[in-house]
Design an enzyme around this catalytic site. Structure first.
Site, PDB file in Angstrom:
ATOM      1  N   THR A   1     -12.841  56.532  78.286  1.00  0.00           N
ATOM      2  CA  THR A   1     -12.757  55.167  78.799  1.00  0.00           C
ATOM      3  C   THR A   1     -11.474  54.868  79.574  1.00  0.00           C
ATOM      4  O   THR A   1     -10.395  55.377  79.258  1.00  0.00           O
ATOM      5  CB  THR A   1     -12.896  54.148  77.655  1.00  0.00           C
ATOM      6  OG1 THR A   1     -12.723  52.825  78.188  1.00  0.00           O
ATOM      7  CG2 THR A   1     -11.846  54.366  76.579  1.00  0.00           C
TER       8      THR A   1
ATOM      9  N   ARG B   1     -11.372  52.168  90.369  1.00  0.00           N
ATOM     10  CA  ARG B   1     -11.854  53.508  90.018  1.00  0.00           C
ATOM     11  C   ARG B   1     -12.007  54.438  91.211  1.00  0.00           C
ATOM     12  O   ARG B   1     -11.713  55.630  91.112  1.00  0.00           O
ATOM     13  CB  ARG B   1     -13.187  53.394  89.264  1.00  0.00           C
ATOM     14  CG  ARG B   1     -13.013  52.890  87.851  1.00  0.00           C
ATOM     15  CD  ARG B   1     -14.324  52.750  87.130  1.00  0.00           C
ATOM     16  NE  ARG B   1     -14.095  52.355  85.741  1.00  0.00           N
ATOM     17  CZ  ARG B   1     -15.070  52.044  84.893  1.00  0.00           C
ATOM     18  NH1 ARG B   1     -16.332  52.090  85.291  1.00  0.00           N
ATOM     19  NH2 ARG B   1     -14.786  51.699  83.653  1.00  0.00           N
TER      20      ARG B   1
ATOM     21  N   ALA C   1     -29.465  44.719  79.353  1.00  0.00           N
ATOM     22  CA  ALA C   1     -30.117  43.763  80.251  1.00  0.00           C
ATOM     23  C   ALA C   1     -31.529  43.439  79.787  1.00  0.00           C
ATOM     24  O   ALA C   1     -31.946  42.276  79.784  1.00  0.00           O
ATOM     25  CB  ALA C   1     -30.142  44.316  81.678  1.00  0.00           C
ATOM     26  N   GLY C   2     -32.277  44.466  79.386  1.00  0.00           N
ATOM     27  CA  GLY C   2     -33.654  44.250  78.952  1.00  0.00           C
ATOM     28  C   GLY C   2     -33.748  43.404  77.703  1.00  0.00           C
ATOM     29  O   GLY C   2     -34.576  42.489  77.614  1.00  0.00           O
TER      30      GLY C   2
ATOM     31  N   SER D   1     -19.672  45.984  84.109  1.00  0.00           N
ATOM     32  CA  SER D   1     -21.073  46.403  83.939  1.00  0.00           C
ATOM     33  C   SER D   1     -21.723  45.724  82.743  1.00  0.00           C
ATOM     34  O   SER D   1     -22.854  45.242  82.832  1.00  0.00           O
ATOM     35  CB  SER D   1     -21.171  47.921  83.808  1.00  0.00           C
ATOM     36  OG  SER D   1     -20.378  48.397  82.755  1.00  0.00           O
ATOM     37  N   LEU D   2     -21.037  45.689  81.595  1.00  0.00           N
ATOM     38  CA  LEU D   2     -21.611  44.996  80.435  1.00  0.00           C
ATOM     39  C   LEU D   2     -21.776  43.508  80.730  1.00  0.00           C
ATOM     40  O   LEU D   2     -22.732  42.874  80.270  1.00  0.00           O
ATOM     41  CB  LEU D   2     -20.738  45.202  79.200  1.00  0.00           C
ATOM     42  CG  LEU D   2     -20.664  46.627  78.639  1.00  0.00           C
ATOM     43  CD1 LEU D   2     -19.842  46.654  77.349  1.00  0.00           C
ATOM     44  CD2 LEU D   2     -22.053  47.201  78.385  1.00  0.00           C
TER      45      LEU D   2
ATOM     46  N   GLY E   1     -37.631  48.397  79.798  1.00  0.00           N
ATOM     47  CA  GLY E   1     -36.283  48.817  79.439  1.00  0.00           C
ATOM     48  C   GLY E   1     -35.725  47.933  78.346  1.00  0.00           C
ATOM     49  O   GLY E   1     -35.910  46.713  78.372  1.00  0.00           O
TER      50      GLY E   1
ATOM     51  N   ARG F   1     -17.668  49.299  91.631  1.00  0.00           N
ATOM     52  CA  ARG F   1     -17.667  48.398  90.475  1.00  0.00           C
ATOM     53  C   ARG F   1     -16.326  48.444  89.761  1.00  0.00           C
ATOM     54  O   ARG F   1     -15.766  49.511  89.541  1.00  0.00           O
ATOM     55  CB  ARG F   1     -18.776  48.788  89.495  1.00  0.00           C
ATOM     56  CG  ARG F   1     -18.761  47.964  88.214  1.00  0.00           C
ATOM     57  CD  ARG F   1     -19.907  48.318  87.296  1.00  0.00           C
ATOM     58  NE  ARG F   1     -19.831  49.653  86.723  1.00  0.00           N
ATOM     59  CZ  ARG F   1     -19.051  49.987  85.689  1.00  0.00           C
ATOM     60  NH1 ARG F   1     -18.226  49.101  85.148  1.00  0.00           N
ATOM     61  NH2 ARG F   1     -19.084  51.218  85.206  1.00  0.00           N
TER      62      ARG F   1
END
Length: 661
Positions: free
Chosen positions: A305, A337, A69-70, A454-455, A65, A449
């Site tokens: 967003t 959320r 992250a990868g 997340s980022l 990936g 979350r």
């Protein structure tokens, strides 16, 4: 293996020719179909397959990936001296990280006083106390350093008037442990933060000698003696198989949003990593927790967003009322959320929806200054016009909750190491295997979350994987040995699917799965609907044995790739709906009509001191572990404890409490 069809000789010649080209450009960066300088050797091991060309590779580390992250794991490893292969089924800058819009959380304090400990509190509360507090401690403490690192890499953050990184308000974020009002903690690049982050990380990775294998589809992990020793991948360009050996493998393949009919995910988000791990007899964690983003464009599912509400936008129902203050009197439109998505759904169910069918609500932005919309939300203005035909300076955007994120994934600790449990329920590290990003469950997100975490998860835990590998290994150590037939079962599966001649097409079966998951595992769930969904998904899973693949070729065979992806999606979907049916409570994104309360080991509405702790089988504040047992899609469940301890004494545990906004 005798029934496997022999590859045409022209394919074998193409494979050899591609390797010769690779050798000719060996002095350049290893890239695309280049096989990694002296780490590759031509092979056609009889024990794997006499029909498919096979190339063997040896590396110190493999990353599957090439999203946020990868990439962060990959160049972190190369920086430590590790020969690293990056395997990705699409070009790195097409990864789904690019779709993130709102921002990345870090307690920089550029807009008002802030503290990472307040960020930690908000994240634990946002997780509905299912998040592991050691991992949340690590992530929120590392967040300011991670964002400054990105700035030093050249990420073009939006700026305040005095030149500091601009930070906007985002849902579920507070000051002073929830007592100081709304926090402005979300560092943004207008409304294209994921796009900017991905290009920044990719550009940074080009400064290092990463070996890219682009448009290679990872088929399976290679395990021997209980440890991960590599990956088997298919080169989509010429049909060759590639067997990668390494002591360390990082899974960074993203989520599986495409298991649902309406989602914000790219078509490539098919849960490949979690499925590969499941096929090795290892568990996935907390897959029942699927986040529905409140604002997907009605009818299209495209993401709008949360930053719109952070900039001052708000939701209205079909009567023109701002309704969120009924459900979250303090945070209103910037509640967490799961809270906002449920509130929108209630408005629609009670007849206050918008449009002819009263089946959606509106996001209003046209009260904001046009200059603010142009500077802070340019992408949203464009997206709304393209997909909804709406001019945001004049009219509201029709929106509906849409599947957006998987809180669950491959279970890991805060160092990125994949874990399972032993017969006593204790955590056990899986040697050689790591995971980060949406494919992983560390578990910093728990049952829900927070937006813009997340980022942060990507860069913090991508980097953590690289650091852990560097601490436990030395660069240049011999790659592990493999049995001669390593990967044989995966090749057999590939060949079986390539020649599948059943009655149902991949597209038809995928649609049945997506509609079943969308209807039976939605924002609100209840027992009969979930049980019906479990039964239907089991039948759909079995129908995969009757799949039909039309294209028999090995070169750019999208029919075959989509079938392999469907196989992965089915495993994820099956674990998700079985886990959801089994969890008899409401927590975070898992809201049940028949079990409306959160079931903790203590009565969290009262002081915990003096209370008797319930046994594990009498409460639900625990992680779900799910295993795929066989080809029929039977699922086994078990549970592991939530980690409430922090890494050290610099911050205290956040005790369970009533969750309100």
């Amino acid at each position: 293996m005798s029934g496997i069809m022999r590859v045409p000789s022209i394919l074998a010649k193409n494979a050899v020719a591609s390797m010769q080209r690779a050798a000719a450009v060996g002095v350049q960066r290893s890239y695309h179909i280049t096989h990694g300088r002296q780490q590759a050797s031509a092979a056609n091991p009889d024990k794997i397959s006499k029909q498919y060309p096979v190339v063997d590779h040896a590396y110190d580390a493999i990353v599957v990936g090439a999203g946020g992250a990868g990439l962060r794991a990959a160049f972190g490893l190369v920086a430590e001296g590790f020969r690293t292969a990056v395997i990705t089924k699409l070009f790195p800058t097409r990864s789904h990280t690019i779709a993130a819009q709102g921002g990345i959380n870090a307690a920089l304090g550029n807009m008002e006083e802030d503290d990472w400990k307040w960020h930690m509190y908000d994240t634990v509360k946002g997780s509905d106390w299912l998040g592991d507090q050691d991992a949340i401690h690590y992530m929120t403490r590392e967040a300011p350093k991670a964002v400054i690192e990105l700035e030093n890499y050249g990420m073009p953050f939006s700026r305040t008037q005095d030149g500091k990184i601009y930070q906007r308000a985002f849902g579920g974020q507070s000051l002073k442990f929830g007592k100081g009002g709304q926090a402005h903690r979300c560092c943004a690049v207008a409304d294209r933060t994921g796009h900017s982050l991905l290009h920044t990380l990719y550009g940074q990775s080009l400064s290092y000698d990463c070996n890219y294998f682009v448009e290679y589809f990872a088929l399976d992990l290679i395990f021997e003696d209980g440890e991960c020793r590599g990956v088997l991948a298919l080169n989509l360009e010429d049909g060759t198989l590639h067997r990668f050996r390494a002591k360390n493998t990082v899974i960074a393949t993203g989520g599986y949003g495409r298991a649902f009919f309406s989602c914000t995910s790219a078509h490539t988000c098919t849960g490949d990593g979690t499925a590969m791990v499941a096929r090795q007899g290892l568990p996935s964690q907390d897959l029942e927790f699927v986040q529905f983003h409140p604002t997907g464009i009605y009818g299209a599912g495209c993401l709008i967003t949360e930053g719109c509400r952070g900039e001052g936008g708000y939701l209205i129902n079909g009567n023109g009322e701002r309704f969120m203050e009924r459900y979250a009197p303090v945070a209103k439109d910037l509640a967490s959320r799961d809270v906002v998505s449920r509130s929108m759904t209630i408005e629609i169910m009670e007849g206050r929806g918008a449009g002819p069918e009263k089946d959606h609500v509106y996001l209003q932005l046209h009260h904001l200054p046009p200059k603010q919309l142009a500077e802070r939300l340019p992408g949203i203005s464009e997206t709304a016009m393209i997909f909804a035909g709406v001019d945001v300076t004049r009219e509201p955007i029709p929106v509906l909750p849409t599947v957006h994120y998987n809180m669950g994934g491959v279970p890991t600790n805060y160092r990125g190491q994949v874990i399972t449990i032993d017969k006593d329920g204790k955590d056990v590290i899986v040697p050689g295997l790591y995971a980060a990003g949406e494919a992983a469950s560390s578990s910093v997100h728990g049952a829900n979350r927070l937006g813009a975490n997340s980022l942060l998860d990507l860069v913090v835990f991508g980097r953590a994987c690289a650091k852990t590998i560097a601490e436990l290994n030395k660069p240049g150590a011999p790659a592990p040995t493999l049995k001669e037939n390593a990967g044989e079962a995966s090749v057999a599966n590939l060949d079986k699917l390539r020649h599948a001649n059943g009655q149902i097409t991949t597209a038809d079966l995928r649609l049945k799965m997506q509609k079943t998951m969308q209807h039976h595992a939605a924002v609100f769930r209840d027992g009969p609907i979930l049980q019906d969904g479990v039964n239907k998904m089991k039948e759909i899973y079995k129908q995969f044995k009757d799949i039909k693949v039309v294209d028999r070729s090995l070169i750019w065979n999208s029919d075959l790739v989509e079938t392999l992806e469907l196989q992965n999606l089915l495993a994820n979907a099956q674990m998700t709906i079985v886990s959801a049916e089994a969890r008899k409570e409401s927590r975070g994104a898992h809201a049940r009509e028949d079990f409306k309360v959160r079931e903790d080991e203590y009565d969290f509405s009262k002081p915990l001191d003096g209370q008797q702790k319930k046994p594990m089988d009498q409460h639900w504040r625990k992680h779900t572990l799910s295993w795929v047992c066989n080809d029929n899609g039977d699922i086994t469940l078990d549970y592991r404890n939530v980690i409430d301890t922090t890494l050290d004494n610099e911050v205290s545990t956040v005790p369970p409490a009533i969750r309100s906004y």
